[in-house]
Scaffold this motif. Structure first.
Motif, mmCIF file in Angstrom:
data_model
loop_
_atom_site.group_PDB
_atom_site.id
_atom_site.type_symbol
_atom_site.label_atom_id
_atom_site.label_comp_id
_atom_site.label_asym_id
_atom_site.label_seq_id
_atom_site.Cartn_x
_atom_site.Cartn_y
_atom_site.Cartn_z
ATOM 1 N N GLU A 115 0.845 -1.206 0.000
ATOM 2 C CA GLU A 115 0.000 0.000 0.000
ATOM 3 C C GLU A 115 0.883 1.260 0.000
ATOM 4 O OE1 GLU A 115 -3.417 -0.137 2.749
ATOM 5 O OE2 GLU A 115 -2.706 1.857 3.354
ATOM 6 N N ASP A 116 1.911 1.258 0.837
ATOM 7 C CA ASP A 116 2.798 2.430 0.907
ATOM 8 C C ASP A 116 3.572 2.609 -0.394
ATOM 9 O OD1 ASP A 116 2.098 3.075 3.547
ATOM 10 O OD2 ASP A 116 3.486 1.574 4.326
ATOM 11 N N LEU A 117 4.061 1.491 -0.934
ATOM 12 C CA LEU A 117 4.802 1.584 -2.200
ATOM 13 C C LEU A 117 3.899 2.129 -3.305
ATOM 14 C CD1 LEU A 117 6.744 -1.817 -2.069
ATOM 15 C CD2 LEU A 117 7.795 0.457 -2.185
ATOM 16 N N THR A 118 2.653 1.717 -3.303
ATOM 17 C CA THR A 118 1.704 2.163 -4.337
ATOM 18 C C THR A 118 1.527 3.679 -4.257
ATOM 19 O OG1 THR A 118 0.552 0.061 -4.145
ATOM 20 C CG2 THR A 118 -0.646 1.848 -5.243
ATOM 21 N N ARG A 119 1.370 4.174 -3.044
ATOM 22 C CA ARG A 119 1.196 5.616 -2.846
ATOM 23 C C ARG A 119 2.452 6.376 -3.292
ATOM 24 N NH1 ARG A 119 2.954 7.923 1.331
ATOM 25 N NH2 ARG A 119 2.978 5.997 2.556
ATOM 26 N N LEU A 120 3.618 5.882 -2.866
ATOM 27 C CA LEU A 120 4.871 6.569 -3.216
ATOM 28 C C LEU A 120 5.117 6.515 -4.729
ATOM 29 C CD1 LEU A 120 7.167 5.160 -0.365
ATOM 30 C CD2 LEU A 120 6.268 7.490 -0.531
ATOM 31 N N TYR A 121 4.820 5.379 -5.331
ATOM 32 C CA TYR A 121 5.109 5.210 -6.760
ATOM 33 C C TYR A 121 4.189 6.085 -7.611
ATOM 34 C CZ TYR A 121 7.422 2.390 -10.405
ATOM 35 O OH TYR A 121 8.199 1.941 -11.436
ATOM 36 N N THR A 122 2.958 6.260 -7.159
ATOM 37 C CA THR A 122 2.014 7.111 -7.895
ATOM 38 C C THR A 122 2.576 8.526 -7.992
ATOM 39 O OG1 THR A 122 0.218 5.777 -7.050
ATOM 40 C CG2 THR A 122 -0.380 7.953 -7.900
#
Ligand code: S3P
Length: 182
Positions: free
Chosen positions: A128-135
């Motif tokens: 979830e955190d990676l998804t937010r950062l990658y966006t």
């Protein structure tokens, strides 16, 4: 400008291990921005985040990066994932050498960071955190990169080969440009 390869990308993309391999193949120096910060401060990255906060970490990161791109030795720089958030850092990177994005899909990143120990920006649900950062960061990596290499299904050694090939191709293009302008 000294020969320089700047590896960018998300945490878990393999910037540190690929950077070491590329530097060994070219017999260049290798600089890993997190490692350099840890050496300078005598603290680990999680300790800096916990004791002084993210802004202080980012200030250390900017300093290390500025030093890395002004050195006179050929060098491979493994640039920590969040450095691209700063416009000043992006300017430094753009003018500092060949920028290579180690591009990975989210499931690859999540598998590689595992339980995310030692990564203060990842919490209970790393995906979830990676998804937010990658966006937020993907467009920055995309915009900055001279070359993007998909790393999902290949070994660090094969990624390193591709980085070295990209460097040679870049050199040939630069020599042709200089020749045409002469
Ligand atoms: C960060 C990436 C980490 C480290 C810190 C913050 C980020 O480096 O600098 O945990 O914001 O993406 P790596 O990209 O080398 O893992």
């Amino acid at each position: 400008m000294a020969d320089r390869i700047l590896l960018i990308g998300m945490m878990g993309a393999g910037k540190s291990s690929v950077g070491r391999l590329v530097a060994a193949r070219l017999t260049w120096a290798h600089l890993d921005s997190d490692e350099r910060i840890q050496k300078r401060t005598g603290r680990t990255v999680p300790q800096i985040f916990a004791e002084r906060g993210e802004a202080a970490f980012r200030a250390e990161e900017a300093q290390v990066l500025a030093e890395a791109v002004t050195g006179s030795e050929p060098c491979v720089v493994s640039v920590a994932g969040g450095a691209v958030l700063s416009a000043d850092n992006r300017r430094l990177l753009r003018s500092g050498g060949l920028v290579v994005w180690l591009r990975a899909e989210l499931p690859t990143l999540a598998t590689r960071v595992g339980r995310a120990e030692g990564r203060p920006l990842l919490n209970r649900d790393p995906l979830e955190d990676l998804t937010r950062l990658y966006t937020e960061r993907r467009p920055l990596y995309q915009d900055l990169a001279d070359v993007a290499i998909d790393v999902d299904h290949i070994s660090p050694s094969d990624v390193a080969d591709k980085v070295v090939a990209a460097h040679h191709a870049h050199r040939v293009r630069a020599a042709q440009r200089d020749g045409a302008g002469a």
